[in-house]
Design a protein around this motif. Structure first.
Motif, PDB file in Angstrom:
ATOM      1  N   ILE A  11      -6.970   0.137  -7.787  1.00  0.00           N
ATOM      2  CA  ILE A  11      -6.861   1.511  -7.643  1.00  0.00           C
ATOM      3  C   ILE A  11      -8.143   2.352  -6.903  1.00  0.00           C
ATOM      4  O   ILE A  11      -9.309   1.838  -7.185  1.00  0.00           O
ATOM      5  N   THR A  19      -3.406   1.365  -4.572  1.00  0.00           N
ATOM      6  CA  THR A  19      -3.122   2.768  -4.433  1.00  0.00           C
ATOM      7  C   THR A  19      -4.100   3.680  -4.882  1.00  0.00           C
ATOM      8  O   THR A  19      -5.000   3.690  -5.855  1.00  0.00           O
ATOM      9  N   ASP A  20      -3.972   4.821  -4.424  1.00  0.00           N
ATOM     10  CA  ASP A  20      -4.742   5.981  -4.960  1.00  0.00           C
ATOM     11  C   ASP A  20      -4.353   6.227  -6.462  1.00  0.00           C
ATOM     12  O   ASP A  20      -3.135   6.005  -6.578  1.00  0.00           O
ATOM     13  N   SER A  37       0.943  -1.117   0.014  1.00  0.00           N
ATOM     14  CA  SER A  37      -0.129  -0.120  -0.265  1.00  0.00           C
ATOM     15  C   SER A  37       0.820   1.235  -0.195  1.00  0.00           C
ATOM     16  O   SER A  37       1.963   1.435   0.812  1.00  0.00           O
ATOM     17  N   ASP A  38       0.510   2.201  -0.898  1.00  0.00           N
ATOM     18  CA  ASP A  38       1.185   3.482  -0.870  1.00  0.00           C
ATOM     19  C   ASP A  38       1.080   4.235   0.477  1.00  0.00           C
ATOM     20  O   ASP A  38       0.030   4.158   1.072  1.00  0.00           O
ATOM     21  N   LEU A  65       3.920   1.227 -12.263  1.00  0.00           N
ATOM     22  CA  LEU A  65       3.152   0.185 -11.528  1.00  0.00           C
ATOM     23  C   LEU A  65       2.862  -0.858 -12.548  1.00  0.00           C
ATOM     24  O   LEU A  65       2.654  -2.097 -12.182  1.00  0.00           O
ATOM     25  N   ALA A 100      -0.444   8.613  -9.137  1.00  0.00           N
ATOM     26  CA  ALA A 100       0.319   7.330  -9.104  1.00  0.00           C
ATOM     27  C   ALA A 100       1.030   7.177 -10.149  1.00  0.00           C
ATOM     28  O   ALA A 100       0.690   7.429 -11.379  1.00  0.00           O
ATOM     29  N   SER A 146       4.022   7.804   6.436  1.00  0.00           N
ATOM     30  CA  SER A 146       2.862   6.792   6.175  1.00  0.00           C
ATOM     31  C   SER A 146       1.386   7.009   7.403  1.00  0.00           C
ATOM     32  O   SER A 146       1.864   7.523   8.305  1.00  0.00           O
ATOM     33  N   HIS A 153       5.782   6.974  -0.682  1.00  0.00           N
ATOM     34  CA  HIS A 153       4.797   7.443  -1.421  1.00  0.00           C
ATOM     35  C   HIS A 153       5.384   7.546  -3.042  1.00  0.00           C
ATOM     36  O   HIS A 153       6.388   8.133  -3.192  1.00  0.00           O
ATOM     37  N   CYS A 154       4.811   6.822  -3.799  1.00  0.00           N
ATOM     38  CA  CYS A 154       4.966   6.866  -5.366  1.00  0.00           C
ATOM     39  C   CYS A 154       6.631   6.137  -5.538  1.00  0.00           C
ATOM     40  O   CYS A 154       6.990   6.572  -6.532  1.00  0.00           O
ATOM     41  N   ASN A 210      -2.156   6.662   0.669  1.00  0.00           N
ATOM     42  CA  ASN A 210      -3.366   5.961   0.496  1.00  0.00           C
ATOM     43  C   ASN A 210      -4.280   6.598   1.361  1.00  0.00           C
ATOM     44  O   ASN A 210      -4.138   6.973   2.489  1.00  0.00           O
TER      45      ASN A 210
END
Length: 450
Positions: A260, A231-232, A181-182, A247, A242, A448, A209-210, A185
């Protein structure tokens, strides 16, 4: 994704053997009226999406946040331009959306009140699901009461695969789902993941993140077979995308399930409004696309676009779907109208992205979406900036912890097709004290949320 198809089929077989497979049975309503009227450009109704008013008591309360002394006689008329909502397309005030809701309410009231699996699901709901599946280029779709409940339903359904296949015992560590998980998120994803952890159905790995190098490292280091990356698509607080090309490359390398949350991309991104996956031309690489109908659609609700087998599993094991009352019929009718208008009034998307470019040109800020994050640092600084904008006639809510990490408080600005260029110019003038000389020089902790 043969591995995941086989896993879902095995889980469905277990449910069927225990007579636990569930399906919706739509209550038939009269067909919706003919296609609503659409327009070639903005109308006076569009201003209702961004022109708001606060009463004097609310204004004084807001101004007093942070301990500032406010003179009771301070004169503010309360008329504001909204720059903090998520109605990117300006559809909430569209005549077609209003009329669809009114007509459905006149004919059916709120419609059958019950969960979708009991009596709350109608042919109107089915019609919207079909429209969303077509928009997202997916086989099927499941309508949910909110975007939050949609993400929770996906997460709990994912975890149920481990439990169903373990048969009568807690899944062993190597039988659990590995979720990557990012770090930034949405809270609904995070809460769903935490639930799976507590139920010992999943092991969770949070990547920076990313950061695709970090994700690649975590994936390569994980011996677990059932891998999921969630991920968002367009991050709600930072306004960044993202990294979909990377990905997709990692998905092909590791064979993970890609989920997503396209809450902020649906209807806004892509030529047809199909979302961020359409923008990056990778719709076939997305296994499950979650979205909301309360942002660019201007209405209410959430959805999960996926395959029919995934839909069967989610509606049988997704507790936030199963145990929630279905959306009222007038809301569903308004969603259907909003989706139609979005298809026909394509100029709205063009206006949104022109506004993005205009804001960037005025401010020299390097932005990539209608979500603009101006990081100001401390809570005190954010509240002070928010009060200044309020006095200048703009509704921009300061974003503070726990929504964002400490010392990364910000002004979150959103652009809508209902805004005018004059609105944006006046906002930028008011923002001047908080605009960085070089956006790239902004730095703040990426912590996070898990």
């Amino acid at each position: 994704m043969a591995q995941w198809d086989a896993l879902v089929d095995a889980a469905l077989a277990r449910l069927e053997a225990r007579s636990l497979l569930r399906a919706t049975r739509p209550i038939a309503l009269a067909p919706q009226p003919a296609a609503p009227e659409t327009f070639a450009g903005p109308g006076p109704w569009d201003r209702a999406a961004v022109e708001i008013r606060l009463d004097s008591h609310t204004l004084l309360q807001w101004l007093a946040e942070g301990g500032e002394t406010v003179e009771q006689e301070e004169k503010l008329d309360g008329n504001l331009i909204l720059f903090s909502g998520n109605d990117y397309m300006g559809l909430s005030s569209h005549p077609a959306v209003r009329e669809a809701a009114v007509k459905a309410a006149q004919e059916y009231g709120m419609g059958p009140r019950g969960s979708a699996l009991i009596c709350g699901y109608t042919t109107y709901h089915k019609l919207v699901e079909e429209s969303l599946a077509e928009l997202k280029k997916k086989e099927d779709c499941l309508l949910c009461p909110t975007g939050f409940s949609a993400n929770m339903a996906v997460m709990t359904a994912l975890g149920s695969i481990s439990s169903l296949l373990a048969v009568g015992r807690k899944p062993a560590e190597d039988e659990r789902i590995a979720i990557f998980s990012d770090a930034l998120n949405h809270a609904s994803i995070i809460d769903g993941i935490r639930l799976l952890e507590r139920q010992q159905e999943a092991s969770v790995f949070v990547y920076k993140h990313c950061d695709m190098f970090h994700l690649d490292f975590l994936l390569s280091s994980c011996p677990m077979e059932k891998k999921v990356v969630v991920t968002d698509s367009l991050f709600s607080m930072d306004g960044d995308f993202a990294p979909f090309p990377e990905l997709v490359e990692l998905r092909r390398k590791y064979g993970f399930l890609l989920v997503i949350d396209d809450a902020h991309g649906t209807l806004v991104c892509g030529e047809n409004g199909g979302g961020v996956a359409e923008l990056f031309e990778c719709e076939n690489d997305i296994d499950i696309s979650v979205g909301t109908l309360s942002k660019a659609a201007g209405c209410q609700g959430g959805f999960i676009a996926c395959s029919t087998r995934w839909k069967s599993l989610i509606q049988s094991r997704g507790r936030s779907f199963i145990f929630s009352t279905a959306l009222p019929v007038p809301v569903v009718a308004s969603v259907h109208a909003a989706l139609y208008v979005s298809r026909k009034e394509r100029w709205r998307r063009l206006v949104v992205w022109r506004h993005v470019q205009y804001f960037a040109t005025l401010t020299k800020v390097d932005i990539t979406s209608p979500i603009i994050s101006i990081v100001v640092g401390s809570e005190e600084a954010a509240l002070r900036a928010g009060r200044h904008l309020l006095r200048s006639g703009f509704h921009v809510t300061p974003i503070r912890p726990p929504t964002v990490p400490p010392n990364s408080c910000r002004l979150r600005i959103t652009l809508s097709a209902s805004h005018s260029t004059d609105d944006i110019k006046r906002l930028v003038d008011a923002l001047t004290p908080w605009l960085p000389d070089k956006y790239a020089e902004q730095s703040y902790a990426t912590v996070s949320k898990l």
